[in-house]
Design a protein around this motif. Structure first.
Motif, PDB file in Angstrom:
ATOM      1  N   PRO A   1      32.064  61.522-105.972  1.00 59.52           N
ATOM      2  CA  PRO A   1      31.376  60.487-106.752  1.00 59.52           C
ATOM      3  C   PRO A   1      31.812  59.065-106.423  1.00 59.52           C
ATOM      4  O   PRO A   1      31.103  58.117-106.764  1.00 59.52           O
ATOM      5  CB  PRO A   1      31.729  60.847-108.201  1.00 59.52           C
ATOM      6  N   GLU A   2      32.940  58.918-105.754  1.00 60.31           N
ATOM      7  CA  GLU A   2      33.394  57.568-105.405  1.00 60.31           C
ATOM      8  C   GLU A   2      32.626  56.974-104.231  1.00 60.31           C
ATOM      9  O   GLU A   2      32.758  55.788-103.921  1.00 60.31           O
ATOM     10  CB  GLU A   2      34.897  57.553-105.112  1.00 60.31           C
ATOM     11  N   VAL A   3      31.807  57.792-103.570  1.00 64.26           N
ATOM     12  CA  VAL A   3      30.982  57.329-102.455  1.00 64.26           C
ATOM     13  C   VAL A   3      29.518  57.471-102.848  1.00 64.26           C
ATOM     14  O   VAL A   3      29.123  58.454-103.474  1.00 64.26           O
ATOM     15  CB  VAL A   3      31.262  58.141-101.173  1.00 64.26           C
ATOM     16  N   CYS A   4      28.698  56.489-102.472  1.00 67.16           N
ATOM     17  CA  CYS A   4      27.261  56.520-102.768  1.00 67.16           C
ATOM     18  C   CYS A   4      26.515  57.170-101.608  1.00 67.16           C
ATOM     19  O   CYS A   4      26.596  56.693-100.473  1.00 67.16           O
ATOM     20  CB  CYS A   4      26.756  55.092-102.988  1.00 67.16           C
ATOM     21  N   PHE A   5      25.811  58.274-101.878  1.00 70.14           N
ATOM     22  CA  PHE A   5      25.031  58.983-100.861  1.00 70.14           C
ATOM     23  C   PHE A   5      23.545  58.855-101.187  1.00 70.14           C
ATOM     24  O   PHE A   5      23.109  59.254-102.268  1.00 70.14           O
ATOM     25  CB  PHE A   5      25.402  60.463-100.826  1.00 70.14           C
ATOM     26  N   ILE A   6      22.767  58.304-100.262  1.00 74.76           N
ATOM     27  CA  ILE A   6      21.340  58.103-100.460  1.00 74.76           C
ATOM     28  C   ILE A   6      20.555  58.823 -99.371  1.00 74.76           C
ATOM     29  O   ILE A   6      20.876  58.716 -98.187  1.00 74.76           O
ATOM     30  CB  ILE A   6      20.970  56.599-100.410  1.00 74.76           C
ATOM     31  N   LEU A   7      19.525  59.548 -99.774  1.00 79.01           N
ATOM     32  CA  LEU A   7      18.579  60.149 -98.834  1.00 79.01           C
ATOM     33  C   LEU A   7      17.348  59.259 -98.734  1.00 79.01           C
ATOM     34  O   LEU A   7      16.838  58.787 -99.747  1.00 79.01           O
ATOM     35  CB  LEU A   7      18.172  61.539 -99.316  1.00 79.01           C
ATOM     36  N   CYS A   8      16.876  59.040 -97.516  1.00 80.02           N
ATOM     37  CA  CYS A   8      15.782  58.090 -97.322  1.00 80.02           C
ATOM     38  C   CYS A   8      14.779  58.605 -96.303  1.00 80.02           C
ATOM     39  O   CYS A   8      15.162  59.103 -95.238  1.00 80.02           O
ATOM     40  CB  CYS A   8      16.368  56.758 -96.858  1.00 80.02           C
ATOM     41  N   HIS A   9      13.508  58.496 -96.638  1.00 76.86           N
ATOM     42  CA  HIS A   9      12.425  58.770 -95.690  1.00 76.86           C
ATOM     43  C   HIS A   9      12.034  57.443 -95.038  1.00 76.86           C
ATOM     44  O   HIS A   9      11.494  56.557 -95.708  1.00 76.86           O
ATOM     45  CB  HIS A   9      11.228  59.371 -96.432  1.00 76.86           C
ATOM     46  N   PRO A  10      12.297  57.276 -93.741  1.00 79.45           N
ATOM     47  CA  PRO A  10      12.056  55.977 -93.096  1.00 79.45           C
ATOM     48  C   PRO A  10      10.617  55.724 -92.694  1.00 79.45           C
ATOM     49  O   PRO A  10      10.320  54.678 -92.114  1.00 79.45           O
ATOM     50  CB  PRO A  10      12.961  56.055 -91.859  1.00 79.45           C
ATOM     51  N   GLY A  11       9.721  56.668 -92.995  1.00 81.42           N
ATOM     52  CA  GLY A  11       8.349  56.568 -92.530  1.00 81.42           C
ATOM     53  C   GLY A  11       8.150  57.401 -91.276  1.00 81.42           C
ATOM     54  O   GLY A  11       9.099  57.967 -90.725  1.00 81.42           O
ATOM     55  N   ARG A  12       6.919  57.500 -90.834  1.00 80.36           N
ATOM     56  CA  ARG A  12       6.639  58.178 -89.567  1.00 80.36           C
ATOM     57  C   ARG A  12       6.911  57.180 -88.454  1.00 80.36           C
ATOM     58  O   ARG A  12       6.145  56.237 -88.233  1.00 80.36           O
ATOM     59  CB  ARG A  12       5.198  58.665 -89.526  1.00 80.36           C
TER      60      ARG A  12
END
Length: 241
Positions: free
Chosen positions: A182-193
């Protein structure tokens, strides 16, 4: 001096992120790729790392041991097209990932890089992330890894067995990291096609890597720990699981 680690840095999104961040004042970039990298820029430090190879990942972790990492941009990955089908249909991505042509070797290799490789890399650099304050990990996932999105009447539903399944596995792995660290921020992202070297042709509607990165930069700056474990598109809209 903030340190940014960028995977898949030889081309596509990774290379575009290196170019976007290298000119920022007092920024140190660690660029990794399974292909050897060269750069004329003093603040870009290149390492050859195959994230699917545990020994390669662990050797890299030893090289950077003790160095805090403030931001990770993880863009290393493959599309999971069947090579023999791609040889026959170089201009037709859909024909190279159908149920009929998909094989075990392609499925295994795609999981090994997209899912297992991500796990091995993140686990190996956790001490570097924890050594920095408010560190972030931004993962280039895909809307195609959304199970909720993969249904009729979505015109893009079905097929792409290796890629969809490996990205869904990737999403689950990153969600677990968000829960366990929890001390690190993890983000999943769809960058587009995005137009990259993942396929041999330019897919219909594909944008340039530079266009995608420019839309993501302000979001990466804005995302905080409250966003950890969430899945967004390149406009900041939430994607269903």
């Amino acid at each position: 001096m903030p340190t940014i680690l960028i995977s898949g840095a030889a081309n596509g999104l990774g290379a575009a992120f290196v170019e976007a961040y290298r000119s920022q004042p007092e920024t140190r970039i660690i660029a990794i790729d399974r292909s050897p990298l060269k750069t004329p820029h003093d603040n870009v430090h290149c390492h050859t790392v195959d994230i699917a190879d545990e020994d390669s990942v662990n050797a890299f972790a030893q090289d950077i041991k003790g160095h805090p990492i403030d931001l990770v941009i993880h863009s290393a990955g493959i599309r999971g097209l069947v090579p023999s089908a791609e040889d026959r249909h170089p201009n037709n991505v859909a024909a190279c990932e159908t149920m009929e042509v998909m094989d075990a070797a392609t499925m295994t290799r795609t999981f090994q890089i997209n899912a297992l490789g991500t796990f091995q890399l993140f686990r190996a650099i956790l001490s570097n992330l924890k050594a920095a304050s408010n560190s972030k990990v931004i993962v280039m996932s895909s809307r195609m890894g959304s199970i909720g999105n993969n249904q009729v009447p979505n015109k893009d539903a079905g097929s792409a067995y290796a890629y969809r399944a490996s990205k869904a596995a990737l999403n689950t792995i990153v969600r677990s990291f968000a829960a366990d660290v929890p001390e690190v921020c993890f983000i999943l992202c769809h960058p587009g096609r995005v137009e990259t070297k993942l396929v041999r042709c330019k897919e219909e509607g594909a944008i340039t890597a530079e266009e995608s990165v420019q839309s993501l930069l302000p979001l990466i700056e804005r995302w905080r720990k409250d966003d950890s474990g969430k899945f967004y598109d390149r406009f900041g809209e939430t994607i269903q699981w």
